[in-house]
Design a protein around this motif. Structure first.
Motif, mmCIF file in Angstrom:
data_model
loop_
_atom_site.group_PDB
_atom_site.id
_atom_site.type_symbol
_atom_site.label_atom_id
_atom_site.label_comp_id
_atom_site.label_asym_id
_atom_site.label_seq_id
_atom_site.Cartn_x
_atom_site.Cartn_y
_atom_site.Cartn_z
ATOM 1 N N GLN A 24 -46.930 0.396 26.449
ATOM 2 C CA GLN A 24 -45.909 -0.334 25.698
ATOM 3 C C GLN A 24 -46.071 -0.215 24.185
ATOM 4 O O GLN A 24 -45.228 -0.718 23.430
ATOM 5 C CB GLN A 24 -45.948 -1.818 26.093
ATOM 6 N N GLY A 26 -45.741 2.169 21.899
ATOM 7 C CA GLY A 26 -44.682 2.808 21.120
ATOM 8 C C GLY A 26 -43.469 1.920 20.939
ATOM 9 O O GLY A 26 -42.935 1.778 19.821
ATOM 10 N N GLU A 27 -43.012 1.306 22.030
ATOM 11 C CA GLU A 27 -41.824 0.441 21.957
ATOM 12 C C GLU A 27 -42.099 -0.788 21.100
ATOM 13 O O GLU A 27 -41.242 -1.230 20.319
ATOM 14 C CB GLU A 27 -41.390 0.024 23.364
ATOM 15 N N LEU A 28 -43.300 -1.357 21.233
ATOM 16 C CA LEU A 28 -43.643 -2.533 20.441
ATOM 17 C C LEU A 28 -43.691 -2.200 18.958
ATOM 18 O O LEU A 28 -43.237 -2.992 18.115
ATOM 19 C CB LEU A 28 -44.998 -3.088 20.901
ATOM 20 N N ARG A 30 -41.985 0.234 17.534
ATOM 21 C CA ARG A 30 -40.618 0.509 17.105
ATOM 22 C C ARG A 30 -39.866 -0.786 16.810
ATOM 23 O O ARG A 30 -39.070 -0.872 15.866
ATOM 24 C CB ARG A 30 -39.881 1.322 18.171
ATOM 25 N N GLU A 31 -40.132 -1.827 17.614
ATOM 26 C CA GLU A 31 -39.479 -3.122 17.405
ATOM 27 C C GLU A 31 -39.876 -3.771 16.077
ATOM 28 O O GLU A 31 -39.165 -4.644 15.568
ATOM 29 C CB GLU A 31 -39.823 -4.071 18.563
ATOM 30 N N ARG A 36 -41.305 6.114 10.719
ATOM 31 C CA ARG A 36 -41.505 6.916 11.925
ATOM 32 C C ARG A 36 -42.641 7.928 11.833
ATOM 33 O O ARG A 36 -42.809 8.741 12.749
ATOM 34 C CB ARG A 36 -40.187 7.615 12.296
ATOM 35 N N ARG A 60 -43.032 9.655 22.242
ATOM 36 C CA ARG A 60 -41.878 9.304 23.078
ATOM 37 C C ARG A 60 -41.054 8.190 22.446
ATOM 38 O O ARG A 60 -39.846 8.099 22.657
ATOM 39 C CB ARG A 60 -42.332 8.875 24.485
ATOM 40 N N ALA A 61 -41.718 7.341 21.661
ATOM 41 C CA ALA A 61 -41.011 6.229 21.000
ATOM 42 C C ALA A 61 -40.399 6.655 19.667
ATOM 43 O O ALA A 61 -39.821 5.822 18.965
ATOM 44 C CB ALA A 61 -41.966 5.061 20.792
#
Length: 362
Positions: A24, A26-28, A30-31, A36, A60-61
Protein backbone atom coordinates in the motif's frame (compact mmCIF):
# COMPACT_ATOMS: atom_id res chain seq x y z
CA UNK A 1 -4.18 -2.38 10.20
CA UNK A 2 -3.54 -0.38 13.37
CA UNK A 3 -3.11 3.39 13.32
CA UNK A 4 -1.26 5.55 15.84
CA UNK A 5 -1.61 9.29 15.34
CA UNK A 6 1.22 11.62 16.32
CA UNK A 7 -0.38 14.97 17.15
CA UNK A 8 1.96 17.84 16.35
CA UNK A 9 -0.33 20.43 14.80
CA UNK A 10 0.66 21.10 11.20
CA UNK A 11 3.39 18.44 11.48
CA UNK A 12 1.04 15.67 12.61
CA UNK A 13 1.22 12.28 10.90
CA UNK A 14 0.03 8.70 11.16
CA UNK A 15 1.93 5.53 11.98
CA UNK A 16 0.34 2.60 10.14
CA UNK A 17 1.07 -0.83 11.60
CA UNK A 18 0.28 -4.29 10.29
CA UNK A 19 1.43 -7.21 8.23
CA UNK A 20 1.69 -6.95 4.40
CA UNK A 21 1.37 -3.15 4.33
CA UNK A 22 4.27 -2.61 1.94
CA UNK A 23 1.98 -3.10 -1.06
CA UNK A 24 0.00 0.00 0.00
CA UNK A 25 3.02 2.30 0.23
CA UNK A 26 2.74 3.77 -3.26
CA UNK A 27 -0.96 4.62 -3.00
CA UNK A 28 -0.53 6.09 0.48
CA UNK A 29 2.31 8.30 -0.73
CA UNK A 30 0.30 9.40 -3.75
CA UNK A 31 -2.56 10.45 -1.46
CA UNK A 32 -0.15 12.80 0.30
CA UNK A 33 0.20 14.82 -2.89
CA UNK A 34 3.96 14.40 -3.14
CA UNK A 35 6.16 15.12 -6.15
CA UNK A 36 6.57 12.14 -8.44
CA UNK A 37 10.31 11.69 -8.07
CA UNK A 38 11.45 9.74 -5.03
CA UNK A 39 14.86 8.99 -3.54
CA UNK A 40 14.73 5.53 -1.95
CA UNK A 41 17.46 5.06 0.65
CA UNK A 42 18.29 1.59 1.92
CA UNK A 43 21.37 -0.39 2.93
CA UNK A 44 23.30 -3.40 1.69
CA UNK A 45 21.36 -5.75 3.99
CA UNK A 46 17.81 -4.60 3.29
CA UNK A 47 18.24 -3.45 -0.31
CA UNK A 48 18.76 -6.92 -1.79
CA UNK A 49 15.67 -8.22 0.06
CA UNK A 50 13.13 -5.42 -0.36
CA UNK A 51 14.67 -2.78 -2.63
CA UNK A 52 13.38 -4.06 -5.96
CA UNK A 53 9.95 -4.79 -4.52
CA UNK A 54 9.50 -1.32 -3.03
CA UNK A 55 10.82 0.29 -6.22
CA UNK A 56 8.19 -1.62 -8.21
CA UNK A 57 5.42 -0.67 -5.75
CA UNK A 58 6.32 3.02 -6.01
CA UNK A 59 6.72 2.86 -9.80
CA UNK A 60 3.25 1.36 -10.18
CA UNK A 61 1.90 4.31 -8.18
CA UNK A 62 3.48 6.74 -10.63
CA UNK A 63 6.76 7.59 -8.90
CA UNK A 64 10.12 7.78 -10.63
CA UNK A 65 12.47 6.08 -8.18
CA UNK A 66 16.21 6.39 -7.66
CA UNK A 67 17.47 3.83 -5.13
CA UNK A 68 20.72 4.28 -3.24
CA UNK A 69 22.23 1.63 -0.98
CA UNK A 70 24.53 2.69 1.84
CA UNK A 71 26.77 0.28 3.75
CA UNK A 72 25.00 -1.59 6.53
CA UNK A 73 25.93 -0.61 10.06
CA UNK A 74 26.43 2.44 12.28
CA UNK A 75 29.43 3.68 10.28
CA UNK A 76 27.04 4.71 7.48
CA UNK A 77 25.64 7.52 9.66
CA UNK A 78 28.28 9.92 8.38
CA UNK A 79 28.58 13.19 6.51
CA UNK A 80 30.36 11.24 3.77
CA UNK A 81 27.30 9.05 3.15
CA UNK A 82 25.01 12.07 3.45
CA UNK A 83 27.03 13.71 0.67
CA UNK A 84 26.43 10.64 -1.52
CA UNK A 85 22.70 11.04 -0.99
CA UNK A 86 22.77 14.77 -1.77
CA UNK A 87 24.52 13.92 -5.04
CA UNK A 88 21.86 11.33 -5.82
CA UNK A 89 19.11 13.86 -5.07
CA UNK A 90 20.72 16.35 -7.47
CA UNK A 91 21.22 13.68 -10.14
CA UNK A 92 17.57 12.59 -9.85
CA UNK A 93 16.43 16.23 -9.97
CA UNK A 94 14.42 16.14 -6.76
CA UNK A 95 12.51 19.32 -6.05
CA UNK A 96 11.14 20.53 -2.71
CA UNK A 97 8.00 18.42 -2.99
CA UNK A 98 9.77 15.15 -3.83
CA UNK A 99 10.13 12.61 -1.02
CA UNK A 100 13.07 10.82 0.51
CA UNK A 101 12.00 7.32 1.56
CA UNK A 102 13.93 5.44 4.25
CA UNK A 103 13.72 1.65 3.86
CA UNK A 104 15.64 -0.14 6.59
CA UNK A 105 16.65 0.10 10.21
CA UNK A 106 17.50 2.98 12.48
CA UNK A 107 20.75 3.89 10.72
CA UNK A 108 19.00 4.26 7.36
CA UNK A 109 16.15 6.23 8.92
CA UNK A 110 18.46 8.62 10.76
CA UNK A 111 20.69 9.20 7.73
CA UNK A 112 17.89 9.55 5.17
CA UNK A 113 15.95 11.79 7.54
CA UNK A 114 18.96 14.04 8.03
CA UNK A 115 19.30 14.38 4.26
CA UNK A 116 15.56 15.05 3.89
CA UNK A 117 15.72 17.73 6.59
CA UNK A 118 18.65 19.55 5.01
CA UNK A 119 18.30 19.10 1.23
CA UNK A 120 16.69 22.30 -0.11
CA UNK A 121 16.00 23.16 3.57
CA UNK A 122 13.63 20.24 3.82
CA UNK A 123 11.81 17.81 1.52
CA UNK A 124 9.07 15.29 2.44
CA UNK A 125 10.28 12.30 4.43
CA UNK A 126 8.70 8.82 4.56
CA UNK A 127 9.76 6.16 7.06
CA UNK A 128 9.47 2.44 6.19
CA UNK A 129 11.30 0.75 9.08
CA UNK A 130 12.18 -2.93 8.69
CA UNK A 131 13.82 -3.74 12.05
CA UNK A 132 12.06 -4.03 15.40
CA UNK A 133 14.23 -1.30 16.92
CA UNK A 134 13.34 1.13 14.14
CA UNK A 135 9.67 0.17 14.23
CA UNK A 136 9.24 0.77 17.96
CA UNK A 137 11.57 3.71 18.40
CA UNK A 138 13.82 5.45 15.90
CA UNK A 139 11.28 5.83 13.07
CA UNK A 140 8.91 7.79 15.31
CA UNK A 141 9.41 11.26 16.75
CA UNK A 142 11.47 13.10 14.17
CA UNK A 143 15.01 12.79 15.50
CA UNK A 144 17.38 12.58 12.52
CA UNK A 145 21.16 12.74 12.60
CA UNK A 146 24.57 11.57 11.55
CA UNK A 147 27.47 10.77 13.84
CA UNK A 148 30.67 12.70 14.46
CA UNK A 149 33.91 10.96 15.46
CA UNK A 150 33.56 12.62 18.86
CA UNK A 151 29.94 11.72 19.52
CA UNK A 152 26.87 9.86 18.32
CA UNK A 153 23.98 11.79 16.71
CA UNK A 154 25.73 15.11 17.32
CA UNK A 155 24.91 16.55 13.88
CA UNK A 156 21.16 16.44 13.37
CA UNK A 157 17.73 17.98 13.56
CA UNK A 158 14.14 17.46 14.66
CA UNK A 159 12.32 16.71 11.42
CA UNK A 160 9.02 14.86 11.34
CA UNK A 161 8.08 12.36 8.63
CA UNK A 162 4.92 12.67 6.57
CA UNK A 163 4.11 9.01 7.15
CA UNK A 164 5.50 6.00 8.99
CA UNK A 165 4.51 2.69 7.42
CA UNK A 166 5.38 -0.32 9.57
CA UNK A 167 4.97 -3.69 7.86
CA UNK A 168 5.60 -6.12 10.70
CA UNK A 169 5.89 -8.87 8.09
CA UNK A 170 9.37 -7.55 7.32
CA UNK A 171 10.46 -8.91 10.71
CA UNK A 172 10.27 -12.40 9.16
CA UNK A 173 13.64 -11.70 7.53
CA UNK A 174 15.19 -10.03 10.59
CA UNK A 175 18.01 -12.06 12.16
CA UNK A 176 17.71 -13.10 15.79
CA UNK A 177 20.45 -10.80 17.07
CA UNK A 178 18.76 -7.70 15.66
CA UNK A 179 15.37 -8.88 16.92
CA UNK A 180 16.77 -9.11 20.44
CA UNK A 181 18.43 -5.71 20.07
CA UNK A 182 15.04 -4.22 19.23
CA UNK A 183 13.55 -5.71 22.37
CA UNK A 184 15.87 -3.53 24.45
CA UNK A 185 13.98 -0.43 23.33
CA UNK A 186 10.70 -2.27 23.94
CA UNK A 187 11.70 -3.03 27.53
CA UNK A 188 12.67 0.62 27.94
CA UNK A 189 9.07 1.73 27.37
CA UNK A 190 7.84 -0.55 30.13
CA UNK A 191 10.39 0.80 32.59
CA UNK A 192 9.87 4.50 31.84
CA UNK A 193 6.10 4.62 31.32
CA UNK A 194 3.91 1.56 31.77
CA UNK A 195 4.24 -1.00 34.57
CA UNK A 196 1.42 -3.16 33.18
CA UNK A 197 3.20 -3.36 29.81
CA UNK A 198 6.38 -4.38 31.62
CA UNK A 199 4.47 -7.21 33.34
CA UNK A 200 2.98 -8.23 30.00
CA UNK A 201 6.49 -8.38 28.53
CA UNK A 202 7.66 -10.59 31.38
CA UNK A 203 4.92 -13.05 30.38
CA UNK A 204 5.31 -12.74 26.59
CA UNK A 205 9.01 -12.15 25.93
CA UNK A 206 9.57 -15.68 24.63
CA UNK A 207 6.65 -15.37 22.21
CA UNK A 208 8.23 -12.17 20.93
CA UNK A 209 11.55 -13.94 20.47
CA UNK A 210 9.70 -16.62 18.49
CA UNK A 211 8.24 -13.88 16.24
CA UNK A 212 4.59 -14.45 17.17
CA UNK A 213 2.97 -11.94 14.82
CA UNK A 214 0.10 -11.01 17.16
CA UNK A 215 2.59 -10.34 19.96
CA UNK A 216 4.86 -8.29 17.70
CA UNK A 217 1.94 -6.26 16.33
CA UNK A 218 0.85 -5.41 19.87
CA UNK A 219 4.41 -4.54 20.93
CA UNK A 220 4.90 -2.17 18.00
CA UNK A 221 1.54 -0.46 18.50
CA UNK A 222 2.06 -0.10 22.26
CA UNK A 223 5.57 1.34 21.94
CA UNK A 224 4.56 3.73 19.16
CA UNK A 225 1.59 4.90 21.22
CA UNK A 226 3.82 5.64 24.21
CA UNK A 227 6.39 7.47 22.13
CA UNK A 228 3.69 9.42 20.27
CA UNK A 229 2.27 10.58 23.62
CA UNK A 230 5.69 11.70 24.84
CA UNK A 231 6.64 13.45 21.58
CA UNK A 232 3.27 15.23 21.37
CA UNK A 233 3.97 16.79 24.77
CA UNK A 234 7.65 17.59 24.18
CA UNK A 235 8.69 17.46 20.52
CA UNK A 236 12.17 18.96 20.87
CA UNK A 237 13.26 17.40 24.16
CA UNK A 238 12.93 20.39 26.47
CA UNK A 239 11.86 18.20 29.37
CA UNK A 240 9.69 15.07 29.35
CA UNK A 241 11.08 13.58 26.13
CA UNK A 242 14.45 13.08 27.83
CA UNK A 243 12.96 10.04 29.61
CA UNK A 244 13.23 8.22 26.28
CA UNK A 245 16.99 8.32 26.78
CA UNK A 246 16.87 5.81 29.65
CA UNK A 247 19.90 3.56 29.20
CA UNK A 248 21.26 5.66 26.35
CA UNK A 249 23.84 7.88 28.06
CA UNK A 250 25.85 4.85 29.18
CA UNK A 251 24.83 2.91 26.06
CA UNK A 252 26.06 5.54 23.60
CA UNK A 253 29.37 5.82 25.47
CA UNK A 254 29.73 2.03 25.36
CA UNK A 255 29.13 2.02 21.60
CA UNK A 256 31.71 4.76 21.15
CA UNK A 257 34.42 3.25 23.33
CA UNK A 258 34.15 0.00 21.35
CA UNK A 259 34.24 1.90 18.02
CA UNK A 260 30.72 0.70 17.11
CA UNK A 261 32.16 -2.74 16.35
CA UNK A 262 31.20 -4.78 19.42
CA UNK A 263 27.59 -3.91 20.26
CA UNK A 264 24.45 -3.24 18.32
CA UNK A 265 22.67 -0.13 19.56
CA UNK A 266 20.04 -2.14 21.41
CA UNK A 267 22.66 -4.31 23.09
CA UNK A 268 24.50 -1.25 24.41
CA UNK A 269 21.22 0.28 25.58
CA UNK A 270 20.35 -2.97 27.37
CA UNK A 271 23.57 -2.77 29.38
CA UNK A 272 22.97 0.94 29.95
CA UNK A 273 19.50 0.26 31.35
CA UNK A 274 20.80 -2.35 33.79
CA UNK A 275 23.64 -0.12 34.96
CA UNK A 276 21.30 2.87 35.30
CA UNK A 277 19.07 0.69 37.49
CA UNK A 278 22.08 -0.25 39.63
CA UNK A 279 22.97 3.43 39.95
CA UNK A 280 19.40 4.12 41.07
CA UNK A 281 19.63 1.39 43.72
CA UNK A 282 22.94 2.83 44.95
CA UNK A 283 21.24 6.24 45.30
CA UNK A 284 18.32 4.78 47.23
CA UNK A 285 15.92 5.66 44.40
CA UNK A 286 14.98 2.13 43.31
CA UNK A 287 14.13 -1.04 45.19
CA UNK A 288 16.52 -3.93 44.68
CA UNK A 289 13.59 -6.14 43.68
CA UNK A 290 12.68 -3.78 40.82
CA UNK A 291 16.29 -3.69 39.68
CA UNK A 292 16.27 -7.48 39.60
CA UNK A 293 13.10 -7.47 37.49
CA UNK A 294 14.67 -5.08 34.99
CA UNK A 295 17.85 -7.15 34.82
CA UNK A 296 15.84 -10.36 34.60
CA UNK A 297 13.73 -9.17 31.66
CA UNK A 298 16.79 -7.90 29.80
CA UNK A 299 18.42 -11.29 30.34
CA UNK A 300 15.27 -13.16 29.29
CA UNK A 301 15.34 -11.22 26.02
CA UNK A 302 18.78 -12.67 25.37
CA UNK A 303 20.52 -9.34 25.81
CA UNK A 304 23.80 -8.58 27.62
CA UNK A 305 23.60 -7.17 31.15
CA UNK A 306 27.27 -6.48 31.94
CA UNK A 307 30.23 -4.68 30.40
CA UNK A 308 33.55 -6.42 29.74
CA UNK A 309 35.66 -6.43 32.93
CA UNK A 310 38.62 -4.96 31.08
CA UNK A 311 36.69 -1.88 29.96
CA UNK A 312 38.23 1.39 31.18
CA UNK A 313 35.60 3.05 33.38
CA UNK A 314 37.30 6.45 33.37
CA UNK A 315 37.38 6.49 29.57
CA UNK A 316 33.72 5.47 29.43
CA UNK A 317 32.74 8.34 31.74
CA UNK A 318 34.72 10.80 29.61
CA UNK A 319 32.70 9.70 26.61
CA UNK A 320 29.48 10.21 28.58
CA UNK A 321 30.32 13.92 28.62
CA UNK A 322 29.93 13.92 24.82
CA UNK A 323 26.26 13.09 25.27
CA UNK A 324 23.86 15.74 23.93
CA UNK A 325 22.14 15.92 27.31
CA UNK A 326 25.24 17.29 29.03
CA UNK A 327 24.53 20.83 30.21
CA UNK A 328 27.10 23.28 31.57
CA UNK A 329 29.59 20.44 31.88
CA UNK A 330 27.29 18.34 34.07
CA UNK A 331 26.00 14.86 33.35
CA UNK A 332 22.27 14.20 33.04
CA UNK A 333 21.04 10.68 33.71
CA UNK A 334 17.61 9.08 33.47
CA UNK A 335 17.22 6.72 36.44
CA UNK A 336 14.28 4.46 37.30
CA UNK A 337 12.39 5.05 40.52
CA UNK A 338 10.15 2.02 40.01
CA UNK A 339 8.78 -0.11 37.21
CA UNK A 340 6.92 2.39 35.05
CA UNK A 341 8.56 5.57 36.31
CA UNK A 342 11.88 7.35 35.94
CA UNK A 343 13.47 10.60 37.04
CA UNK A 344 15.73 12.94 35.10
CA UNK A 345 18.75 13.75 37.28
CA UNK A 346 20.81 16.76 36.23
CA UNK A 347 24.33 17.27 37.56
CA UNK A 348 24.77 13.64 38.60
CA UNK A 349 28.09 13.27 40.49
CA UNK A 350 30.79 11.67 38.36
CA UNK A 351 32.37 10.08 41.44
CA UNK A 352 29.14 8.20 42.19
CA UNK A 353 29.02 6.84 38.65
CA UNK A 354 32.66 5.76 38.79
CA UNK A 355 32.17 4.07 42.16
CA UNK A 356 29.06 2.13 41.12
CA UNK A 357 30.47 1.08 37.76
CA UNK A 358 33.72 -0.04 39.34
CA UNK A 359 31.78 -2.15 41.85
CA UNK A 360 29.78 -3.72 39.03
CA UNK A 361 32.97 -4.49 37.11
CA UNK A 362 34.26 -6.33 40.17
Amino acid sequence: MRTVHVELGSRSYDILIGSHLLNQLGELMRELGLGRKALLVTDTNVGPVYGARVTEILTRAGFQVAMVQVPAGEKAKSLEQAARLYDAAFDHELDRNCPVVALGGGVVGDLAGFVAATYMRGVPFIQVPTTLLAQVDSSVGGKVAVNHPRGKNIIGAFYQPKLVLIDTGTLDTLDRRNLKAGLAEVIKYGVIWDASFFRWLEENIHAALNKNIQVLDYIVEKCCSIKAAVVARDETEQGLRAILNYGHTIGHALESITDYRTYLHGEAVAIGMVYAARLAVAQGMLKESDCQRITGLVHAAGLPTTMPPELAINELIKLMYHDKKVSSGSLTLVLPTGIGSVKIIKGFPEAEIAKTLANLQG
